[in-house]
Design a protein around this motif. Structure first.
Motif, PDB file in Angstrom:
ATOM      1  N   VAL A 192      83.707 -44.128  20.702  1.00  0.00           N
ATOM      2  CA  VAL A 192      83.936 -42.712  20.365  1.00  0.00           C
ATOM      3  C   VAL A 192      82.637 -42.050  19.933  1.00  0.00           C
ATOM      4  N   LEU A 193      81.869 -42.736  19.070  1.00  0.00           N
ATOM      5  CA  LEU A 193      80.598 -42.175  18.615  1.00  0.00           C
ATOM      6  C   LEU A 193      79.618 -41.995  19.770  1.00  0.00           C
ATOM      7  N   THR A 194      79.636 -42.952  20.705  1.00  0.00           N
ATOM      8  CA  THR A 194      78.767 -42.851  21.879  1.00  0.00           C
ATOM      9  C   THR A 194      79.135 -41.642  22.730  1.00  0.00           C
ATOM     10  N   SER A 205      76.861 -38.522  23.412  1.00  0.00           N
ATOM     11  CA  SER A 205      76.569 -38.146  24.801  1.00  0.00           C
ATOM     12  C   SER A 205      76.936 -36.692  25.054  1.00  0.00           C
ATOM     13  N   ASN A 206      78.091 -36.276  24.505  1.00  0.00           N
ATOM     14  CA  ASN A 206      78.527 -34.895  24.683  1.00  0.00           C
ATOM     15  C   ASN A 206      77.578 -33.920  23.999  1.00  0.00           C
ATOM     16  N   LEU A 207      77.146 -34.296  22.777  1.00  0.00           N
ATOM     17  CA  LEU A 207      76.192 -33.438  22.060  1.00  0.00           C
ATOM     18  C   LEU A 207      74.866 -33.365  22.808  1.00  0.00           C
ATOM     19  N   PHE A 208      74.422 -34.500  23.341  1.00  0.00           N
ATOM     20  CA  PHE A 208      73.161 -34.538  24.080  1.00  0.00           C
ATOM     21  C   PHE A 208      73.249 -33.675  25.338  1.00  0.00           C
ATOM     22  N   SER A 258      75.356 -31.179  25.817  1.00  0.00           N
ATOM     23  CA  SER A 258      75.477 -29.770  25.397  1.00  0.00           C
ATOM     24  C   SER A 258      74.122 -29.205  25.026  1.00  0.00           C
ATOM     25  N   TRP A 259      73.302 -30.044  24.342  1.00  0.00           N
ATOM     26  CA  TRP A 259      71.973 -29.588  23.951  1.00  0.00           C
ATOM     27  C   TRP A 259      71.106 -29.337  25.183  1.00  0.00           C
ATOM     28  N   HIS A 260      71.179 -30.248  26.160  1.00  0.00           N
ATOM     29  CA  HIS A 260      70.423 -30.064  27.399  1.00  0.00           C
ATOM     30  C   HIS A 260      70.912 -28.833  28.165  1.00  0.00           C
ATOM     31  N   LEU A 261      72.229 -28.614  28.165  1.00  0.00           N
ATOM     32  CA  LEU A 261      72.782 -27.431  28.838  1.00  0.00           C
ATOM     33  C   LEU A 261      72.303 -26.160  28.163  1.00  0.00           C
ATOM     34  N   PHE A 262      72.296 -26.189  26.820  1.00  0.00           N
ATOM     35  CA  PHE A 262      71.803 -25.029  26.069  1.00  0.00           C
ATOM     36  C   PHE A 262      70.339 -24.765  26.384  1.00  0.00           C
ATOM     37  N   GLN A 263      69.524 -25.837  26.419  1.00  0.00           N
ATOM     38  CA  GLN A 263      68.108 -25.699  26.733  1.00  0.00           C
ATOM     39  C   GLN A 263      67.915 -25.142  28.144  1.00  0.00           C
ATOM     40  N   ALA A 264      68.741 -25.626  29.076  1.00  0.00           N
ATOM     41  CA  ALA A 264      68.642 -25.147  30.463  1.00  0.00           C
ATOM     42  C   ALA A 264      69.016 -23.677  30.549  1.00  0.00           C
ATOM     43  N   GLN A 265      70.068 -23.276  29.819  1.00  0.00           N
ATOM     44  CA  GLN A 265      70.486 -21.873  29.818  1.00  0.00           C
ATOM     45  C   GLN A 265      69.405 -20.988  29.223  1.00  0.00           C
TER      46      GLN A 265
END
Length: 222
Positions: A14-16, A20-23, A25-32
């Motif tokens: 679950v933590l993984t 992974s989801n946070l990572f 989301s962060w990459h998606l935010f950076q891309a946006q």
């Protein structure tokens, strides 16, 4: 102990997944953010180059371009598919609102092109009205002699100004294409006392360039 290990394993999974989801989301935010910055740079470059955003293919788009030449005007124009215009121009008696008959006509085909209009003296010292439209390999030009009497007002101190036009201080302008599009209305202003000018409401000397939609025939070709 077995249950405890199983719980720990599930917790780790679950933590993984959360990490992974946070990572992601962060990459998606950076891309946006990167796309947003790049779009701002593209928009700024488009404004600097005076290029058109033609993503809207249904409307007519116009933007004025720098010429750094006196009595020379230039616009980048996009005409949508299925629509045709004539560039009409007149040097002479110009009203403050209406459009004269008997103007010089230059056809403007659908697509994107650059329109250059000028009223200048030629090598012989005579006034010419010139229109040039370049769209890809298509080039349309028109030249008409202008009588000296029609330009006698120009160049006199306080005698003229641009009273209506699409200028370089404006960004891209968009139109439905159902009506005339006024590009330049350059009229004589009257100076009745020092430092005081006013635009006459009656017709006066001037220069006018506009796009006029070509009416389609109600009958099929042939």
């Amino acid at each position: 102990m077995r249950f405890s290990l199983k719980t720990m394993l599930v917790g780790a999974i679950v933590l993984t997944l959360i990490a992974s989801n946070l990572f992601t989301s962060w990459h998606l935010f950076q891309a946006q953010q990167l796309v947003r910055v790049q779009q701002m740079e593209i928009d700024a470059l488009r404004r600097e180059l005076r290029s058109l955003d033609t993503s809207d293919r249904k409307n007519v788009h116009v933007i004025a371009m720098e010429t750094n030449q006196d009595m020379v005007w230039k616009w980048r124009i996009f005409i949508p598919p299925g629509k045709k215009f004539n560039l009409k121009s007149m040097v002479g008696t110009i009203s403050d609102r209406s459009f004269p008959e008997g103007a010089m006509v230059t056809p403007i085909e659908p697509g994107e092109g650059v329109l250059t209009c000028s009223v200048t003296r030629n090598a012989g010292g005579d006034w010419d009205q010139d229109v040039r439209y370049v769209s890809g390999a298509h080039v349309a030009t028109s030249t008409l002699k202008v009588f000296d009497s029609s330009m006698a007002w120009y160049g006199k101190q306080g005698s003229s100004t641009t009273s209506g036009s699409i200028t370089t201080s404006m960004g891209q302008q968009s139109f439905s294409g159902e009506h005339r599009i006024e590009l330049l209305r350059f009229r004589r202003w009257i100076q009745d006392q020092p430092n005081v000018k006013f635009a006459p409401t009656e017709s006066t000397d001037g220069i006018l360039f506009w796009l006029e939609p070509v009416e389609r025939s109600p009958f099929p070709d042939g």
